[in-house]
Design an enzyme around this catalytic site. Structure first.
Site, PDB file in Angstrom:
ATOM      1  NE  ARG A  91     -28.059 -13.191  10.734  1.00 52.68           N
ATOM      2  CZ  ARG A  91     -27.042 -13.426   9.905  1.00 52.68           C
ATOM      3  NH1 ARG A  91     -26.984 -14.564   9.244  1.00 52.68           N
ATOM      4  NH2 ARG A  91     -26.084 -12.533   9.743  1.00 52.68           N
TER       5      ARG A  91
ATOM      6  CE  LYS B 213     -21.671 -11.362  10.207  1.00 53.19           C
ATOM      7  NZ  LYS B 213     -21.257 -12.073   8.956  1.00 53.19           N
TER       8      LYS B 213
ATOM      9  CE1 TYR C  52     -21.979 -18.837   8.642  1.00 51.10           C
ATOM     10  CE2 TYR C  52     -23.706 -17.713   9.870  1.00 51.10           C
ATOM     11  CZ  TYR C  52     -23.318 -18.671   8.957  1.00 51.10           C
ATOM     12  OH  TYR C  52     -24.256 -19.472   8.367  1.00 51.10           O
TER      13      TYR C  52
ATOM     14  CG  HIS D 292     -17.089 -14.487   7.069  1.00 46.89           C
ATOM     15  ND1 HIS D 292     -17.172 -15.352   6.013  1.00 46.89           N
ATOM     16  CD2 HIS D 292     -18.341 -14.444   7.620  1.00 46.89           C
ATOM     17  CE1 HIS D 292     -18.412 -15.823   5.910  1.00 46.89           C
ATOM     18  NE2 HIS D 292     -19.130 -15.304   6.878  1.00 46.89           N
TER      19      HIS D 292
ATOM     20  CD  GLU E 237     -16.570 -18.394   8.504  1.00 43.61           C
ATOM     21  OE1 GLU E 237     -15.512 -17.788   8.790  1.00 43.61           O
ATOM     22  OE2 GLU E 237     -17.557 -18.444   9.276  1.00 43.61           O
TER      23      GLU E 237
ATOM     24  CG  ASP F 295     -19.376 -12.738   3.918  1.00 39.93           C
ATOM     25  OD1 ASP F 295     -18.769 -12.993   2.855  1.00 39.93           O
ATOM     26  OD2 ASP F 295     -20.316 -13.416   4.340  1.00 39.93           O
TER      27      ASP F 295
ATOM     28  NE  ARG G 254     -17.259   2.932   1.257  1.00 41.40           N
ATOM     29  CZ  ARG G 254     -17.426   3.790   0.273  1.00 41.40           C
ATOM     30  NH1 ARG G 254     -16.709   3.654  -0.826  1.00 41.40           N
ATOM     31  NH2 ARG G 254     -18.311   4.776   0.364  1.00 41.40           N
TER      32      ARG G 254
ATOM     33  CB  VAL H 140     -25.535  -5.311   3.798  1.00 36.98           C
ATOM     34  CG1 VAL H 140     -25.871  -5.766   5.209  1.00 36.98           C
ATOM     35  CG2 VAL H 140     -26.015  -3.880   3.564  1.00 36.98           C
TER      36      VAL H 140
END
Length: 362
Positions: free
Chosen positions: A15, A74, A93, A95, A117, A270, A279, A298
């Site tokens: 992306r 990300k 993002y 997280h 998020e 995530d 994990r 993933v």
């Protein structure tokens, strides 16, 4: 404003922060956009596509990062920490509840880090920038789960839809939010037997109007979770607590009771995951076996469909990017939803949910 779009560095993350059409909108508003070469290639966007939209193509990550506003998909990885700058705005993002090291580096850098998020509109958990990727991740979770149930992939050899004379596979979805709802849609469409568990009775009532008798709806408690997990061929983790680490609701003991070759796909990975044995994995090495069960963890699942995912994400993020570009930090005062997205600012951890995870960093 100068806006940078670096190429994503996470494993098989194709992306890109801005599509060519988004670049064009920003350029028409008078901004300068610097896109790292081949940043959009994996999503089907060439450097010429960006040039034709008004962007300048730059040859290095540093040239894209060295801007007032950086738009990514990300979170920055360790190799990118050196690019973080004081008074720079990073929009992506994050997280952070699952990334202490990143949180510390963001604080130390002085960057203003706004997380997609945690941008939140008025109402009950309206997360406009998380929703499009949750839709995709929910749908993909069943698609990938069905694949890894195949015997050649290490699964127990179950066809989710079954065939006449043979019962279908059982899909158990933990959480009835956006991810869980979309996962159930795909599973029902495949012909699987589907259960959704959630703690929100009102949400269960809504799901009944959506699915009718095609889905079994259960209140989520330990006894119901244990019984459902035991019978699942495919278990989907779809638990979300905005900004916080996902709670562990499936213990190792529950996983031990699953049939060998069953599959767990935890979309909550995530945010740390809601399954004790889960994990984070990667698109290159997506699964591992623990307690005889295949675990798919993933964290950037929508990266598997970057052409679709980039455009879906941009449809939601672009208005906020335009506001940041036009107004700078004033945008945080003018848009309460965007202000809620701020996780780190002026060397401080400011988001309440992340503060609860790392109280010593406040």
């Amino acid at each position: 404003m100068d806006i940078g779009v670096p190429k994503e560095t996470k494993d098989q993350e194709f992306r890109v922060g801005l599509s060519p059409s988004s670049v064009r909108v920003l350029k028409e508003s008078g901004h300068n956009i610097f896109v790292e070469t081949q940043a959009g290639e994996g999503a089907g966007f060439t450097d010429d596509d960006y040039r034709n939209s008004g962007a300048e193509i730059v040859p290095t990550p540093e040239a894209a990062w060295n801007r007032e506003l950086v738009v990514k998909v990300k979170e920055p990885l360790a190799a990118e920490y050196k690019f973080l700058q004081k008074e720079q705005v990073l929009f992506t993002y994050l997280h952070l509840a699952a990334h202490r090291d990143l949180t510390e580096h963001l604080i130390n850098s002085g960057v203003c880090a706004i997380a997609y998020e945690t941008v939140e509109q008025p109402g009950a958990n309206r997360l406009p920038l998380l929703t499009p990727m949750s839709v995709i991740a929910g749908r993909l979770s069943v698609q990938f789960g069905a694949r890894f149930l195949e015997r050649q992939q290490g699964g127990r050899g179950v066809l989710l839809g079954g065939v006449p004379g043979v019962k279908p596979g059982r899909v158990v979805v933990l959480g009835g939010g956006v991810v869980g709802t979309e996962a159930a849609k795909i599973a029902v469409g495949m012909g699987a037997s589907v259960q959704i568990l959630d703690v929100n009775v009102e949400r269960l009532s809504y799901l009944e109007t959506l699915f009718g008798s095609r889905v079994e709806l259960l209140y989520s408690n330990s006894a119901h979770i244990e019984a459902a997990v035991r019978e699942a061929d495919l278990l989907i983790g779809a638990v979300l607590v905005p900004g916080r680490r996902a709670p562990i609701i499936v213990s190792r003991e529950f996983v031990k009771q699953m049939r060998p070759g069953s599959v767990i796909a935890d979309v909550a990975v995530d945010q740390g995951g809601c399954v004790e044995t889960m994990r984070a994995t990667s698109h290159t090495n997506p699964v591992y076996v623990e307690e005889g069960v295949l675990h798919y963890g993933v964290p950037n699942m929508p990266g598997a469909v970057p052409w679709t995912a980039t455009q879906a994400l941009n449809n939601s993020t672009l208005p906020y990017v335009v506001q940041l570009a036009n107004q700078g930090m004033e945008a945080l005062k003018n848009n309460p939803a965007l202000a809620k997205g701020v996780n780190v600012q002026n060397h401080r951890l400011v988001h309440p949910a992340v503060q609860e995870v790392f109280p010593d960093l406040v």
